[in-house]
Design an enzyme around this catalytic site. Structure first.
Site, PDB file in Angstrom:
ATOM      1  N   THR A 179       0.825  -1.215   0.000  1.00 29.84           N
ATOM      2  CA  THR A 179       0.000   0.000   0.000  1.00 29.84           C
ATOM      3  C   THR A 179       0.861   1.268   0.000  1.00 29.84           C
ATOM      4  O   THR A 179       0.662   2.172  -0.825  1.00 29.84           O
ATOM      5  CB  THR A 179      -0.922  -0.001   1.235  1.00 29.84           C
ATOM      6  OG1 THR A 179      -1.689  -1.201   1.193  1.00 29.84           O
ATOM      7  CG2 THR A 179      -1.834   1.204   1.267  1.00 29.84           C
ATOM      8  N   ILE A 180       1.814   1.346   0.901  1.00 29.72           N
ATOM      9  CA  ILE A 180       2.664   2.539   0.990  1.00 29.72           C
ATOM     10  C   ILE A 180       3.774   2.475  -0.058  1.00 29.72           C
ATOM     11  O   ILE A 180       4.058   3.465  -0.749  1.00 29.72           O
ATOM     12  CB  ILE A 180       3.253   2.684   2.420  1.00 29.72           C
ATOM     13  CG1 ILE A 180       2.130   2.793   3.480  1.00 29.72           C
ATOM     14  CG2 ILE A 180       4.198   3.889   2.506  1.00 29.72           C
ATOM     15  CD1 ILE A 180       1.190   3.970   3.327  1.00 29.72           C
ATOM     16  N   GLY A 231       4.818   1.979  11.323  1.00 29.17           N
ATOM     17  CA  GLY A 231       4.525   0.724  12.012  1.00 29.17           C
ATOM     18  C   GLY A 231       5.698   0.210  12.824  1.00 29.17           C
ATOM     19  O   GLY A 231       5.587  -0.797  13.531  1.00 29.17           O
ATOM     20  N   CYS A 261       0.278   7.469   9.696  1.00 31.15           N
ATOM     21  CA  CYS A 261      -0.711   8.340   9.044  1.00 31.15           C
ATOM     22  C   CYS A 261      -1.418   9.240  10.067  1.00 31.15           C
ATOM     23  O   CYS A 261      -1.517  10.462   9.865  1.00 31.15           O
ATOM     24  CB  CYS A 261      -1.724   7.511   8.279  1.00 31.15           C
ATOM     25  SG  CYS A 261      -2.342   6.083   9.178  1.00 31.15           S
ATOM     26  N   ASN A 262      -1.888   8.661  11.168  1.00 34.02           N
ATOM     27  CA  ASN A 262      -2.570   9.487  12.173  1.00 34.02           C
ATOM     28  C   ASN A 262      -1.620  10.511  12.775  1.00 34.02           C
ATOM     29  O   ASN A 262      -1.982  11.676  12.967  1.00 34.02           O
ATOM     30  CB  ASN A 262      -3.151   8.599  13.282  1.00 34.02           C
ATOM     31  CG  ASN A 262      -4.440   7.946  12.847  1.00 34.02           C
ATOM     32  OD1 ASN A 262      -5.411   8.625  12.531  1.00 34.02           O
ATOM     33  ND2 ASN A 262      -4.450   6.620  12.808  1.00 34.02           N
ATOM     34  N   ARG A 281     -10.220   4.272  10.350  1.00 29.17           N
ATOM     35  CA  ARG A 281     -10.685   3.241   9.402  1.00 29.17           C
ATOM     36  C   ARG A 281     -10.139   1.910   9.918  1.00 29.17           C
ATOM     37  O   ARG A 281      -9.016   1.842  10.397  1.00 29.17           O
ATOM     38  CB  ARG A 281     -10.208   3.556   7.984  1.00 29.17           C
ATOM     39  CG  ARG A 281      -8.686   3.525   7.768  1.00 29.17           C
ATOM     40  CD  ARG A 281      -8.189   2.149   7.411  1.00 29.17           C
ATOM     41  NE  ARG A 281      -6.760   2.050   7.223  1.00 29.17           N
ATOM     42  CZ  ARG A 281      -5.882   1.712   8.160  1.00 29.17           C
ATOM     43  NH1 ARG A 281      -6.266   1.496   9.401  1.00 29.17           N
ATOM     44  NH2 ARG A 281      -4.595   1.597   7.863  1.00 29.17           N
ATOM     45  N   HIS A 294      -1.158   7.450  20.210  1.00 26.50           N
ATOM     46  CA  HIS A 294      -0.928   8.521  19.232  1.00 26.50           C
ATOM     47  C   HIS A 294      -0.312   9.772  19.864  1.00 26.50           C
ATOM     48  O   HIS A 294       0.500  10.446  19.239  1.00 26.50           O
ATOM     49  CB  HIS A 294      -2.235   8.868  18.512  1.00 26.50           C
ATOM     50  CG  HIS A 294      -2.855   7.676  17.847  1.00 26.50           C
ATOM     51  ND1 HIS A 294      -3.807   6.897  18.458  1.00 26.50           N
ATOM     52  CD2 HIS A 294      -2.610   7.118  16.639  1.00 26.50           C
ATOM     53  CE1 HIS A 294      -4.150   5.906  17.642  1.00 26.50           C
ATOM     54  NE2 HIS A 294      -3.447   6.013  16.536  1.00 26.50           N
ATOM     55  N   GLY A 295      -0.741  10.072  21.098  1.00 28.92           N
ATOM     56  CA  GLY A 295      -0.176  11.247  21.794  1.00 28.92           C
ATOM     57  C   GLY A 295       1.341  11.116  21.939  1.00 28.92           C
ATOM     58  O   GLY A 295       2.097  11.971  21.449  1.00 28.92           O
ATOM     59  N   HIS A 353      -9.366   8.194   7.981  1.00 29.70           N
ATOM     60  CA  HIS A 353      -9.526   8.429   9.420  1.00 29.70           C
ATOM     61  C   HIS A 353     -10.183   9.802   9.603  1.00 29.70           C
ATOM     62  O   HIS A 353     -10.030  10.688   8.751  1.00 29.70           O
ATOM     63  CB  HIS A 353      -8.183   8.523  10.129  1.00 29.70           C
ATOM     64  CG  HIS A 353      -7.298   7.332   9.990  1.00 29.70           C
ATOM     65  ND1 HIS A 353      -7.623   6.083  10.428  1.00 29.70           N
ATOM     66  CD2 HIS A 353      -6.037   7.218   9.481  1.00 29.70           C
ATOM     67  CE1 HIS A 353      -6.620   5.248  10.204  1.00 29.70           C
ATOM     68  NE2 HIS A 353      -5.652   5.908   9.614  1.00 29.70           N
ATOM     69  N   GLN A 367      -5.351   7.644   4.944  1.00 29.51           N
ATOM     70  CA  GLN A 367      -4.272   6.853   5.562  1.00 29.51           C
ATOM     71  C   GLN A 367      -3.270   6.309   4.561  1.00 29.51           C
ATOM     72  O   GLN A 367      -2.079   6.190   4.857  1.00 29.51           O
ATOM     73  CB  GLN A 367      -4.885   5.703   6.381  1.00 29.51           C
ATOM     74  CG  GLN A 367      -5.421   4.513   5.581  1.00 29.51           C
ATOM     75  CD  GLN A 367      -6.804   4.744   4.976  1.00 29.51           C
ATOM     76  OE1 GLN A 367      -7.417   5.778   5.199  1.00 29.51           O
ATOM     77  NE2 GLN A 367      -7.295   3.773   4.214  1.00 29.51           N
TER      78      GLN A 367
HETATM   79  P1  NAD Z   1       1.201  -3.687   3.116  1.00 26.17           P
HETATM   80  O1  NAD Z   1       0.933  -4.985   3.777  1.00 26.17           O
HETATM   81  O2  NAD Z   1       0.175  -3.105   2.205  1.00 26.17           O
HETATM   82  O3  NAD Z   1       2.562  -3.765   2.303  1.00 26.17           O
HETATM   83  C1  NAD Z   1       3.721  -4.322   2.829  1.00 26.17           C
HETATM   84  C2  NAD Z   1       4.507  -4.963   1.695  1.00 26.17           C
HETATM   85  O4  NAD Z   1       5.734  -5.489   2.229  1.00 26.17           O
HETATM   86  C3  NAD Z   1       3.771  -6.126   1.052  1.00 26.17           C
HETATM   87  O5  NAD Z   1       3.900  -6.018  -0.345  1.00 26.17           O
HETATM   88  C4  NAD Z   1       4.505  -7.359   1.567  1.00 26.17           C
HETATM   89  O6  NAD Z   1       4.492  -8.417   0.638  1.00 26.17           O
HETATM   90  C5  NAD Z   1       5.914  -6.812   1.735  1.00 26.17           C
HETATM   91  N1  NAD Z   1       6.745  -7.583   2.681  1.00 26.17           N
HETATM   92  C6  NAD Z   1       6.387  -8.548   3.560  1.00 26.17           C
HETATM   93  N2  NAD Z   1       7.449  -8.999   4.237  1.00 26.17           N
HETATM   94  C7  NAD Z   1       8.515  -8.325   3.772  1.00 26.17           C
HETATM   95  C8  NAD Z   1       9.889  -8.338   4.074  1.00 26.17           C
HETATM   96  N3  NAD Z   1      10.398  -9.181   4.982  1.00 26.17           N
HETATM   97  N4  NAD Z   1      10.712  -7.485   3.431  1.00 26.17           N
HETATM   98  C9  NAD Z   1      10.213  -6.623   2.508  1.00 26.17           C
HETATM   99  N5  NAD Z   1       8.910  -6.571   2.188  1.00 26.17           N
HETATM  100  C10 NAD Z   1       8.075  -7.392   2.802  1.00 26.17           C
HETATM  101  O7  NAD Z   1       1.548  -2.686   4.298  1.00 26.17           O
HETATM  102  P2  NAD Z   1       1.427  -1.093   4.271  1.00 26.17           P
HETATM  103  O8  NAD Z   1       0.055  -0.726   4.651  1.00 26.17           O
HETATM  104  O9  NAD Z   1       2.019  -0.573   3.021  1.00 26.17           O
HETATM  105  O10 NAD Z   1       2.335  -0.707   5.505  1.00 26.17           O
HETATM  106  C11 NAD Z   1       3.753  -0.587   5.401  1.00 26.17           C
HETATM  107  C12 NAD Z   1       4.263   0.256   6.540  1.00 26.17           C
HETATM  108  O11 NAD Z   1       3.677   1.557   6.428  1.00 26.17           O
HETATM  109  C13 NAD Z   1       3.893  -0.239   7.948  1.00 26.17           C
HETATM  110  O12 NAD Z   1       4.923   0.148   8.840  1.00 26.17           O
HETATM  111  C14 NAD Z   1       2.635   0.552   8.268  1.00 26.17           C
HETATM  112  O13 NAD Z   1       2.403   0.669   9.648  1.00 26.17           O
HETATM  113  C15 NAD Z   1       2.996   1.892   7.632  1.00 26.17           C
HETATM  114  N6  NAD Z   1       1.843   2.726   7.289  1.00 26.17           N
HETATM  115  C16 NAD Z   1       0.730   2.186   6.715  1.00 26.17           C
HETATM  116  C17 NAD Z   1      -0.341   3.013   6.413  1.00 26.17           C
HETATM  117  C18 NAD Z   1      -1.598   2.472   5.832  1.00 26.17           C
HETATM  118  O14 NAD Z   1      -2.646   3.033   6.047  1.00 26.17           O
HETATM  119  N7  NAD Z   1      -1.562   1.419   5.068  1.00 26.17           N
HETATM  120  C19 NAD Z   1      -0.262   4.384   6.663  1.00 26.17           C
HETATM  121  C20 NAD Z   1       0.912   4.913   7.186  1.00 26.17           C
HETATM  122  C21 NAD Z   1       1.964   4.075   7.504  1.00 26.17           C
END
Ligand code: NAD
Length: 340
Positions: free
Chosen positions: A12-13, A111, A141-142, A169, A195-196, A221, A301
């Site tokens: 996603t990110i 994360g 994100c938050n 969400r 979050h704080g 969110h 997010q």
């Molecule tokens: P996601 O699950 O959508 O994507 C993670 C990707 O990493 C997947 O493609 C997965 O296959 C891959 N992966 C799994 N194990 C791995 C490894 N050992 N090495 C490399 N890649 C690996 O997750 P996301 O939502 O993109 O979240 C990624 C980070 O961003 C997390 O720390 C999350 O907390 C943070 N984050 C997420 C959001 C959100 O809303 N999705 C917002 C802000 C921050």
């Protein structure tokens, strides 16, 4: 010469950071990684990214599926000036020894625990602290949504204390393994929420307490903020500060923005994947009672941290001063273009 950026974890990110980096005239994506040869892996190749395998033991899976990879993640990071680790929460910390061994700089996501990096980052609030650093964590994100507005309010008016409620969400739109179909989950039940303290990793002097709930939606969110300011200010003064900041968009209920569903419907017309890199604040929610300011904002997010990752790259590799980096990132991603 362009700096070479590797994206470890094309989820996603990661996919959004890859596309944002590709739009910069001073950066290039040298490769992205996937753990499995799924549709996202195939899509990465179709979009022209060089694909690498994040888990060397899984190379055969890619081979069997006929998905061509250029090599393993270790081979990718050898080609990079910096890695943006976008692996799932807590996995980034496990990847860190690999970056240390390769002597490559790395950005981690929200994360991860704060001690994964030298500093926790938000471009508006502490760009300078990331200059030249080896390891930086872009906050969640938050936290990004909270830090942006609190930084601006503190700079302009002084913040005494903040009390915020986050309505989160439950999962991202692509999730089908877990979710909350019916109910409202206090998250956590034991108060306050994390979050704080996470805001304080960027703005340590801000007195902030937060609570959070998960609700059955995937879109955005919503934050309800109560900010006690040092002095009494007018609603117009607050609106003026928010209006001047490109990373904030003000919307109104009388324009039809009655919920996050309407905000997303509007964003679908504007951007790839309806990504909203800006905080979206309801103009008509802004109310001042004595020295207390109230307002409500929506945070996409999946998108809000993307410009922060781009700016973190410039800070860590000492490519630009704060204002220059933010200007370049904003222009390349059309941030500030769709103000109403
Ligand atoms: P996601 O699950 O959508 O994507 C993670 C990707 O990493 C997947 O493609 C997965 O296959 C891959 N992966 C799994 N194990 C791995 C490894 N050992 N090495 C490399 N890649 C690996 O997750 P996301 O939502 O993109 O979240 C990624 C980070 O961003 C997390 O720390 C999350 O907390 C943070 N984050 C997420 C959001 C959100 O809303 N999705 C917002 C802000 C921050």
């Amino acid at each position: 010469m362009k700096v070479r950026v590797a994206i470890n974890g094309y989820g996603t990110i990661g996919k959004r950071v890859a596309d944002a980096v590709s739009r910069q005239d001073d950066m290039e994506v040298v490769g992205v990684t996937k753990t499995k040869p799924d549709f996202e892996a195939k899509m990465a190749i179709k979009k022209g990214y060089r694909l690498y395998c994040a888990i060397p033991e899984n190379l055969k899976l890619f081979e069997d599926a006929g998905v061509d990879v250029e090599g393993t993640v270790e081979e990718l990071i050898e080609k990079a000036d910096i890695v943006v680790d976008c692996s799932p929460g807590k996995v980034g910390a496990k990847n860190k020894p690999m970056y240390e061994k390769a002597g490559v700089k790395a950005i981690f996501q929200g994360g991860e625990k704060k001690d994964v990096a030298e500093i926790s980052f938000n471009a508006l609030a502490n760009y300078e602290k990331a200059v030249g650093k080896r390891y930086v964590r872009v906050v969640s994100c938050n936290t990004t949504g909270l830090v942006r507005v609190l930084y601006l309010l503190d700079e302009n008016f002084g913040v005494e204390k903040v009390r915020a409620v986050m309505i989160r969400r439950v999962v991202d739109p692509k999730e089908d393994k877990k979710g909350l179909v019916n109910g409202i989950t206090p998250d956590p039940v034991k108060l306050p929420s994390h979050h704080g303290p996470d805001v304080q990793t960027v703005l340590p002097h801000i007195n902030i307490t937060t609570v959070a709930f998960k609700v059955p939606t995937t879109l955005m969110h919503v934050h309800s903020l109560n900010v006690q300011l040092k002095d009494k200010v007018s609603e117009e003064e607050v609106i003026d500060v928010f209006e001047k900041e490109p990373r904030i968009i003000l919307v109104s209920s009388d324009e039809g923005f009655t919920s996050t569903a309407k905000i997303v419907e509007w964003a679908r017309e504007l951007r790839l994947r309806y990504d909203l890199f800006e905080n979206v604040i309801w103009r008509d929610s802004i109310a001042v009672v004595g020295k207390e300011l109230y307002f409500t904002q929506a945070i996409h997010q999946e998108a809000i941290v993307v410009p922060e990752n781009v700016d973190a790259i410039r800070a860590m590799l000492e490519m630009a001063e704060k204002d220059e980096s933010i200007r370049k990132t904003n222009e390349s991603l059309d941030i500030g273009k769709f103000k109403l």
